[in-house]
Design a protein around this motif. Structure first.
Motif, mmCIF file in Angstrom:
data_model
loop_
_atom_site.group_PDB
_atom_site.id
_atom_site.type_symbol
_atom_site.label_atom_id
_atom_site.label_comp_id
_atom_site.label_asym_id
_atom_site.label_seq_id
_atom_site.Cartn_x
_atom_site.Cartn_y
_atom_site.Cartn_z
ATOM 1 N N GLN A 38 0.826 -1.204 0.000
ATOM 2 C CA GLN A 38 0.000 0.000 0.000
ATOM 3 C C GLN A 38 0.863 1.257 0.000
ATOM 4 O OE1 GLN A 38 -2.181 -0.656 3.627
ATOM 5 N NE2 GLN A 38 -3.908 -1.570 2.538
ATOM 6 N N THR A 39 0.376 2.265 -0.713
ATOM 7 C CA THR A 39 1.044 3.566 -0.658
ATOM 8 C C THR A 39 0.212 4.560 0.137
ATOM 9 O OG1 THR A 39 0.024 4.268 -2.733
ATOM 10 C CG2 THR A 39 2.221 3.258 -2.869
ATOM 11 N N GLU A 40 -0.994 4.150 0.496
ATOM 12 C CA GLU A 40 -1.869 5.004 1.293
ATOM 13 C C GLU A 40 -2.722 4.115 2.174
ATOM 14 O OE1 GLU A 40 -5.009 8.538 0.293
ATOM 15 O OE2 GLU A 40 -3.420 8.134 -1.173
ATOM 16 N N THR A 41 -2.774 4.418 3.471
ATOM 17 C CA THR A 41 -3.553 3.599 4.389
ATOM 18 C C THR A 41 -3.943 4.423 5.606
ATOM 19 O OG1 THR A 41 -3.612 1.481 5.580
ATOM 20 C CG2 THR A 41 -1.530 2.682 5.638
ATOM 21 N N VAL A 42 -4.903 3.916 6.353
ATOM 22 C CA VAL A 42 -5.294 4.541 7.613
ATOM 23 C C VAL A 42 -4.907 3.581 8.728
ATOM 24 C CG1 VAL A 42 -7.237 5.354 8.999
ATOM 25 C CG2 VAL A 42 -7.168 5.834 6.549
ATOM 26 N N ILE A 43 -4.183 4.098 9.708
ATOM 27 C CA ILE A 43 -3.772 3.301 10.862
ATOM 28 C C ILE A 43 -4.267 4.053 12.094
ATOM 29 C CG2 ILE A 43 -1.828 2.342 12.153
ATOM 30 C CD1 ILE A 43 -0.265 2.309 9.487
ATOM 31 N N SER A 45 -6.083 6.572 14.019
ATOM 32 C CA SER A 45 -6.631 7.875 13.615
ATOM 33 C C SER A 45 -5.638 8.659 12.751
ATOM 34 C CB SER A 45 -7.014 8.682 14.858
ATOM 35 O OG SER A 45 -5.883 8.870 15.682
ATOM 36 N N TYR A 46 -4.734 7.928 12.067
ATOM 37 C CA TYR A 46 -3.725 8.582 11.226
ATOM 38 C C TYR A 46 -3.801 8.075 9.790
ATOM 39 C CZ TYR A 46 -1.832 10.082 15.657
ATOM 40 O OH TYR A 46 -1.686 10.651 16.899
ATOM 41 N N LYS A 47 -3.640 8.986 8.877
ATOM 42 C CA LYS A 47 -3.587 8.643 7.456
ATOM 43 C C LYS A 47 -2.116 8.637 7.059
ATOM 44 C CE LYS A 47 -5.167 10.159 2.932
ATOM 45 N NZ LYS A 47 -5.920 11.181 2.205
ATOM 46 N N VAL A 48 -1.666 7.524 6.533
ATOM 47 C CA VAL A 48 -0.263 7.365 6.136
ATOM 48 C C VAL A 48 -0.201 7.296 4.622
ATOM 49 C CG1 VAL A 48 1.760 5.858 6.283
ATOM 50 C CG2 VAL A 48 0.260 6.122 8.267
ATOM 51 N N LYS A 49 0.717 8.053 4.044
ATOM 52 C CA LYS A 49 0.824 8.125 2.588
ATOM 53 C C LYS A 49 2.293 8.110 2.199
ATOM 54 C CE LYS A 49 -1.415 11.002 -0.887
ATOM 55 N NZ LYS A 49 -2.116 12.275 -1.061
ATOM 56 N N LEU A 50 2.636 7.273 1.231
ATOM 57 C CA LEU A 50 3.989 7.248 0.665
ATOM 58 C C LEU A 50 3.932 7.968 -0.674
ATOM 59 C CD1 LEU A 50 5.101 3.557 1.337
ATOM 60 C CD2 LEU A 50 5.435 5.573 2.776
ATOM 61 N N ILE A 51 4.828 8.915 -0.857
ATOM 62 C CA ILE A 51 4.844 9.713 -2.083
ATOM 63 C C ILE A 51 6.197 9.551 -2.750
ATOM 64 C CG2 ILE A 51 4.608 12.041 -3.026
ATOM 65 C CD1 ILE A 51 3.079 12.700 -0.347
ATOM 66 N N ALA A 52 6.202 9.017 -3.980
ATOM 67 C CA ALA A 52 7.454 8.844 -4.726
ATOM 68 C C ALA A 52 7.780 10.141 -5.461
ATOM 69 C CB ALA A 52 7.337 7.689 -5.708
ATOM 70 N N GLN A 53 9.023 10.562 -5.383
ATOM 71 C CA GLN A 53 9.478 11.762 -6.075
ATOM 72 C C GLN A 53 10.756 11.446 -6.828
ATOM 73 O OE1 GLN A 53 10.326 14.952 -3.376
ATOM 74 N NE2 GLN A 53 8.296 15.825 -3.575
ATOM 75 N N ASN A 54 10.920 12.072 -7.979
ATOM 76 C CA ASN A 54 12.166 11.969 -8.721
ATOM 77 C C ASN A 54 12.989 13.219 -8.462
ATOM 78 O OD1 ASN A 54 11.709 9.490 -9.975
ATOM 79 N ND2 ASN A 54 10.477 10.446 -11.553
ATOM 80 N N THR A 106 14.862 8.331 -7.530
ATOM 81 C CA THR A 106 13.529 8.288 -6.951
ATOM 82 C C THR A 106 13.652 8.146 -5.444
ATOM 83 O OG1 THR A 106 12.627 7.268 -8.942
ATOM 84 C CG2 THR A 106 11.317 7.072 -6.933
ATOM 85 N N VAL A 107 13.009 9.053 -4.732
ATOM 86 C CA VAL A 107 12.975 8.997 -3.278
ATOM 87 C C VAL A 107 11.519 8.895 -2.855
ATOM 88 C CG1 VAL A 107 15.112 10.277 -2.894
ATOM 89 C CG2 VAL A 107 12.988 11.518 -3.093
ATOM 90 N N THR A 108 11.289 8.240 -1.733
ATOM 91 C CA THR A 108 9.930 8.090 -1.225
ATOM 92 C C THR A 108 9.783 8.923 0.038
ATOM 93 O OG1 THR A 108 9.818 5.858 -2.119
ATOM 94 C CG2 THR A 108 8.186 6.438 -0.465
ATOM 95 N N LEU A 109 8.800 9.792 0.005
ATOM 96 C CA LEU A 109 8.507 10.618 1.168
ATOM 97 C C LEU A 109 7.411 9.964 1.975
ATOM 98 C CD1 LEU A 109 8.350 14.091 -0.618
ATOM 99 C CD2 LEU A 109 10.311 13.017 0.468
ATOM 100 N N LEU A 110 7.463 10.111 3.291
ATOM 101 C CA LEU A 110 6.433 9.581 4.173
ATOM 102 C C LEU A 110 5.642 10.763 4.705
ATOM 103 C CD1 LEU A 110 5.097 7.371 5.909
ATOM 104 C CD2 LEU A 110 6.913 7.763 7.596
ATOM 105 N N GLN A 111 4.332 10.712 4.545
ATOM 106 C CA GLN A 111 3.459 11.766 5.042
ATOM 107 C C GLN A 111 2.456 11.135 6.001
ATOM 108 O OE1 GLN A 111 1.572 14.024 1.949
ATOM 109 N NE2 GLN A 111 -0.038 14.750 3.296
ATOM 110 N N VAL A 112 2.390 11.645 7.227
ATOM 111 C CA VAL A 112 1.449 11.156 8.213
ATOM 112 C C VAL A 112 0.608 12.335 8.668
ATOM 113 C CG1 VAL A 112 1.160 10.089 10.487
ATOM 114 C CG2 VAL A 112 3.018 9.325 8.991
ATOM 115 N N ASP A 113 -0.716 12.210 8.535
ATOM 116 C CA ASP A 113 -1.636 13.269 8.956
ATOM 117 C C ASP A 113 -2.626 12.708 9.952
ATOM 118 O OD1 ASP A 113 -0.669 15.315 7.163
ATOM 119 O OD2 ASP A 113 -1.644 14.206 5.539
ATOM 120 N N LYS A 114 -3.040 13.544 10.866
ATOM 121 C CA LYS A 114 -4.095 13.161 11.811
ATOM 122 C C LYS A 114 -5.432 13.303 11.097
ATOM 123 C CE LYS A 114 -5.151 13.185 16.499
ATOM 124 N NZ LYS A 114 -5.006 11.948 17.167
ATOM 125 N N LYS A 115 -6.297 12.289 11.233
ATOM 126 C CA LYS A 115 -7.616 12.329 10.569
ATOM 127 C C LYS A 115 -8.506 13.353 11.204
ATOM 128 C CE LYS A 115 -9.668 8.449 10.350
ATOM 129 N NZ LYS A 115 -10.288 7.177 10.220
#
Length: 115
Positions: A38-43, A45-54, A106-115
């Motif tokens: 998964q590149t996006e999931t909810v764990i 009360s947090y939304k976790v997202k992996l974002i690939a960047q070049n 390519t680098v992968t960024l981790l983004q975690v947001d509170k729902k």
């Protein structure tokens, strides 16, 4: 002043420890997402997202050889991807002209947001 220096030193040590802890948690969260496919999931009360960047990694010697105008090279002084991007956007240099001077990473960024 010694107390301020001592306090500064302790804070820098804490900062280093926190950065190491954050890096380890980042690795674990990214590994979990990778295992789940998964590149996006909810764990919880947090939304976790992996974002690939070049990102472009420039070869200094190739870029220097390509940018023969000393005034343009002086603006860069050393390869700084954001400066090169700015000069490209301003049409001081063209993307075609420097296409062979970098590789994409390519680098992968981790983004975690509170729902």
């Amino acid at each position: 002043m010694e107390k301020k220096v001592q306090h500064y030193y302790r804070l820098k040590q804490k900062q280093k420890e926190l950065e190491q802890e954050v890096a380890e948690l980042r690795r674990e969260i990214m590994a979990y997402c990778s295992e789940q496919g998964q590149t996006e999931t909810v764990i919880g009360s947090y939304k976790v997202k992996l974002i690939a960047q070049n990102r472009k990694e420039y070869d200094d010697s190739k870029l220097y050889d390509t940018l023969t105008d000393p005034e343009v090279w002086r603006l860069l002084s050393r390869t700084d991807p954001s400066k090169v991007a700015s000069l490209t956007k301003l049409n001081v240099i063209s993307e075609e002209q420097i296409r062979h001077t970098y590789s994409l990473k390519t680098v992968t960024l981790l983004q975690v947001d509170k729902k």
